[in-house]
Design an enzyme around this catalytic site. Sequence first.
Site, PDB file in Angstrom:
ATOM      1  N   GLU A 224      -5.328  -5.262  10.509  1.00  0.00           N
ATOM      2  CA  GLU A 224      -4.322  -4.223  10.688  1.00  0.00           C
ATOM      3  C   GLU A 224      -4.552  -3.509  12.016  1.00  0.00           C
ATOM      4  OE1 GLU A 224      -2.381  -2.984   6.840  1.00  0.00           O
ATOM      5  OE2 GLU A 224      -4.152  -1.732   7.016  1.00  0.00           O
TER       6      GLU A 224
ATOM      7  N   ASN B 101       0.870  -1.180   0.000  1.00  0.00           N
ATOM      8  CA  ASN B 101       0.000   0.000   0.000  1.00  0.00           C
ATOM      9  C   ASN B 101       0.904   1.226   0.000  1.00  0.00           C
ATOM     10  OD1 ASN B 101      -1.756   2.083   0.530  1.00  0.00           O
ATOM     11  ND2 ASN B 101      -2.191   1.473   2.648  1.00  0.00           N
TER      12      ASN B 101
ATOM     13  N   LYS C  91       0.117   4.207  -0.191  1.00  0.00           N
ATOM     14  CA  LYS C  91      -0.547   5.393   0.383  1.00  0.00           C
ATOM     15  C   LYS C  91      -0.349   6.581  -0.569  1.00  0.00           C
ATOM     16  CE  LYS C  91       0.362   3.457   4.888  1.00  0.00           C
ATOM     17  NZ  LYS C  91       0.156   3.604   6.321  1.00  0.00           N
TER      18      LYS C  91
ATOM     19  N   GLY D  74       2.400   2.075  10.625  1.00  0.00           N
ATOM     20  CA  GLY D  74       3.306   3.206  10.470  1.00  0.00           C
ATOM     21  C   GLY D  74       4.001   3.613  11.761  1.00  0.00           C
TER      22      GLY D  74
ATOM     23  N   GLU E 259      -6.822   4.472   7.877  1.00  0.00           N
ATOM     24  CA  GLU E 259      -6.682   5.910   7.589  1.00  0.00           C
ATOM     25  C   GLU E 259      -7.950   6.457   6.942  1.00  0.00           C
ATOM     26  OE1 GLU E 259      -2.956   5.611   5.474  1.00  0.00           O
ATOM     27  OE2 GLU E 259      -2.018   4.970   7.345  1.00  0.00           O
TER      28      GLU E 259
ATOM     29  N   HIS F 122      -9.472   0.928   4.961  1.00  0.00           N
ATOM     30  CA  HIS F 122      -8.168   1.109   5.622  1.00  0.00           C
ATOM     31  C   HIS F 122      -8.368   2.042   6.816  1.00  0.00           C
ATOM     32  CE1 HIS F 122      -4.073   2.432   6.365  1.00  0.00           C
ATOM     33  NE2 HIS F 122      -3.682   1.339   5.745  1.00  0.00           N
TER      34      HIS F 122
ATOM     35  N   SER G  87       3.511  -2.387  10.150  1.00  0.00           N
ATOM     36  CA  SER G  87       4.972  -2.375  10.281  1.00  0.00           C
ATOM     37  C   SER G  87       5.622  -3.700   9.898  1.00  0.00           C
ATOM     38  CB  SER G  87       5.383  -1.951  11.699  1.00  0.00           C
ATOM     39  OG  SER G  87       4.912  -0.642  11.966  1.00  0.00           O
TER      40      SER G  87
HETATM   41  C1  PEP Z   1      -0.745   0.034   5.896  1.00  0.00           C
HETATM   42  O1  PEP Z   1      -0.809   1.200   5.597  1.00  0.00           O
HETATM   43  O2  PEP Z   1      -1.631  -0.742   5.499  1.00  0.00           O
HETATM   44  C2  PEP Z   1       0.369  -0.419   6.736  1.00  0.00           C
HETATM   45  C3  PEP Z   1       0.315  -1.623   7.239  1.00  0.00           C
HETATM   46  O3  PEP Z   1       1.408   0.455   6.940  1.00  0.00           O
HETATM   47  P1  PEP Z   1       2.855   0.128   7.587  1.00  0.00           P
HETATM   48  O4  PEP Z   1       3.338  -1.152   6.976  1.00  0.00           O
HETATM   49  O5  PEP Z   1       3.705   1.293   7.222  1.00  0.00           O
HETATM   50  O6  PEP Z   1       2.652  -0.016   9.050  1.00  0.00           O
END
Ligand code: PEP
Length: 290
Positions: free
Chosen positions: A202, A43, A45, A208, A132, A130, A247
């Site tokens: 998630e 992703n 973003k 992040g 966000e 997601h 992460s």
């Molecule tokens: C994501 O945005 O779906 C995500 C898991 O981000 P990150 O791997 O940076 O934590």
Amino acid sequence: SRCLQAVWCGRHPAGGPSPLWKVTIMPDTTTANGKRRPLVMGNWKMNGRLARNEALLTELKAGLASGFDAIDVAVCPPAPYLGQASKLVAGSAITYGAQNLSTEQDGAYTGEVSSGMLTDLGVKWVLVGHSERRSLYGETDETVAKKTQVALEAGLIPVVCIGETLEERKTGDTEVVLARQLDAVLPVLGSQPASAFVLAYEPVWAIGTGLTATPEQAQEVHRFLRDRLASSGYAQAQEARILYGGSVKAANAGELFAQPDVDGGLVGGASLVANEFIGIAKGAVASLGA
Ligand code: PEP
């Protein structure tokens, strides 16, 4: 065994030529040895520029050219770059998805991108819900269910994201929150083959932040979600793919994906670094031997 899915496309609004039905061959979710086929999805973003995307996808194409047949690999660039991605990944096994879609089709919805526009661009997957989108753009469980339905109707594979916040975990509400988020989409997913959708767990506190759920924490939740799919009466709970996101990096992918109910990863930050993303894909390949 591959699954044929027929999707009613309706008529072109302007009366132009349009197929009434679109028939899609859905990918199988299981490998030859009966394990679920891992999926590693990046992703991006709101990151990317033409030159940067080209460099990254060129490196990924080279690095993933052989040895990755047993897994699915996908990238989700920002919408303006989907056309570029389609050209750059052509001839490789890398597929691409969008990060969001509208609940609506054509019309006065300034700034929105419809499912039809995504399928026009050859998009295969679409992230839905997601964290966000939920926290920054007010997407509710109802919006997420509607988007999931719209994606399925278009023949896109929704990657439905769910996860608890740190506070919810601390107060012991992880399962309550996840059950609520999953139950909101079950009426839509329940009639679908497992190949038609993906779930992504998630934990918001791991996105992040550099904090990753331990493999045991991830497994516990993934098992809970699969059990809930099954107890809801969904017959293909064992075939449904559940990704972990938060992460993930090359250094921790192997142990996460080795968990029995973790079927790959949704990767944010590390998906922008070719070697990291390739390392994560290697972790997914290794999990098949585990
Ligand atoms: C994501 O945005 O779906 C995500 C898991 O981000 P990150 O791997 O940076 O934590």
